[in-house]
Design a protein around this motif. Sequence first.
Motif, PDB file in Angstrom:
ATOM      1  N   GLU A 171      36.109  42.094  42.494  1.00 38.74           N
ATOM      2  CA  GLU A 171      37.184  41.131  42.772  1.00 38.74           C
ATOM      3  C   GLU A 171      37.645  41.228  44.228  1.00 38.74           C
ATOM      4  N   LYS A 179      35.074  39.854  46.422  1.00 37.57           N
ATOM      5  CA  LYS A 179      35.117  38.380  46.378  1.00 37.57           C
ATOM      6  C   LYS A 179      36.274  37.868  47.234  1.00 37.57           C
ATOM      7  N   GLN A 180      37.414  38.565  47.111  1.00 39.73           N
ATOM      8  CA  GLN A 180      38.559  38.168  47.926  1.00 39.73           C
ATOM      9  C   GLN A 180      38.246  38.328  49.407  1.00 39.73           C
TER      10      GLN A 180
END
Length: 532
Positions: A363, A366-367
């Motif tokens: 995550e 991805k950020q």
Amino acid sequence: MKRIILMAVFSMAFFQGYTQHVDVDSLITVLKSELKKENSYDLTRLNRIRQLRASLLLADSNSFDLRYNLTSKIYEEYSSFKFDSAYVYVQEMIRLAEKFKKRDQLIASEIHLGYTLYFSGFYKEAFDVIGKIDTTGFSKKQWSDYLTMRARLNQSIADFDNDPFFSRGYYEQSDRDFKSAQVVVPYNEFEKTINQALLPDSLRKRDLSPDYFFNLINQQNLSPHHVAMVATHVSAAFQGRDRILFLALAAIGDIRSSTKETLAIFLLAQDLYHMNQTNDAYIFMQAAARNANFYGARNRAVQIESLLPLVAGKVIDEKQHQRDKLLIGFLIFFLVAVVLFFLLFIYRKQMLQIRASEALIKEKNKQLEDVNEKLLESAKIKEELIGLFFKTCSSYIEILEKMRHQTMHSIKLKKYNEVNDLMKDIQINKEKESLYNMLDSAFLAMFPNFIDSFNALLKKEDQIWPKSGETLNATLRIFALMRLGIHEQEAIAKILDYSVSTVYTYKTRIKSRALVPPNDFEQKIMEIKFIK
């Protein structure tokens, strides 16, 4: 399949001869199989008895031969099957012989009565019967039968007493009677060979192995009952597994001939018990007990009742030992299972933590990718805009420099009207329009799908498209500046030379007509892809 093959082999052994070495365990397996068919053999014998009894009821009461022969056959069926019935019919044989004054048949019947009492353990009564027989004028066969009967009775009493002092006299008398019977009617070659098994090694004419006797018995085409008798007799000459071999063969013969007055299966159980084959010993001892109770052999029942509890106790001890081992094994398995469960629990917990960490890392990555993409996009946009800014500024500086030069020249020459005309040539609105067109072109170069993506957020009737010759109109230009990252309404108003309220009105009107919630509209605008 193995059991069927063994059954076929031993069926051939009884009736066609058997000349191969036999494994004792295989023979024990066949015996267990035969025990399960015991009832069917008994039914066969009962059917024969039923037919003979029916014939006897229809026989002429004055025909001695017919009635005696039928009664004798019924007795033969019962003699090794059931004591009380055998006793009834041997008494009837005696009655018929006395009635018709048939001395030979009377002697034979009295000997049969002695055997019947002997089989059931009535030793005194059996002695009383043979003691009353008048031996005057006996034929050789009668003497042989009489002496053999008395020899077996003495031997059985000696075995039953099982005492060195009291048994010795009976054994000696038994030995004398057997020898006398042999003198009267000598043994045939088969009987001589069989009896050699019981002789000491020094007196044997040749080395006779268990396999030799086993094959010899099966090559004689004997009935199952006679196989059992001979095999039981030969078993006394051997020990251990060799003895088990003959006792198992005898027990099979007894079952197939439906013989209940049997010694073989009791001896087999007894030997197996001493060899610690307790489970098999218990199975065969129970069968021996059933046979003794069914036949009415009181002497055999006493022997079995004294040994059966010992066998049963040992079976229980072994099963308890097995249960204890199983319980210990189960406890060990349980402990191992508990340890494994906790290890798996810890492993699963760690895996879940690892997966959660991996998910968090993914995550965050991805950020970071999104942030990097936005930074890259922002940098590219700034690069484009800065390039446009410098290009535009350079162009205007060049124009200003040219105008300043012309203005200074006209002022030096005092041509003030030319200066006035030069100022009038400057068209601010046209310059603004040129600047907007330049900005629109640069923006559409970076976001060529902006107009289509923008209108995709609106209903068809509310969609806004530039007119012919336009790049962007006022509404599209406001949201184009927002896509470039300029969200302050004051900044947008100053760039487009609008009032703040005008910018607000444009934005509010479009958001109210959007297909998405008004609060999400600007986010959707920001999601329009930048094309490098």
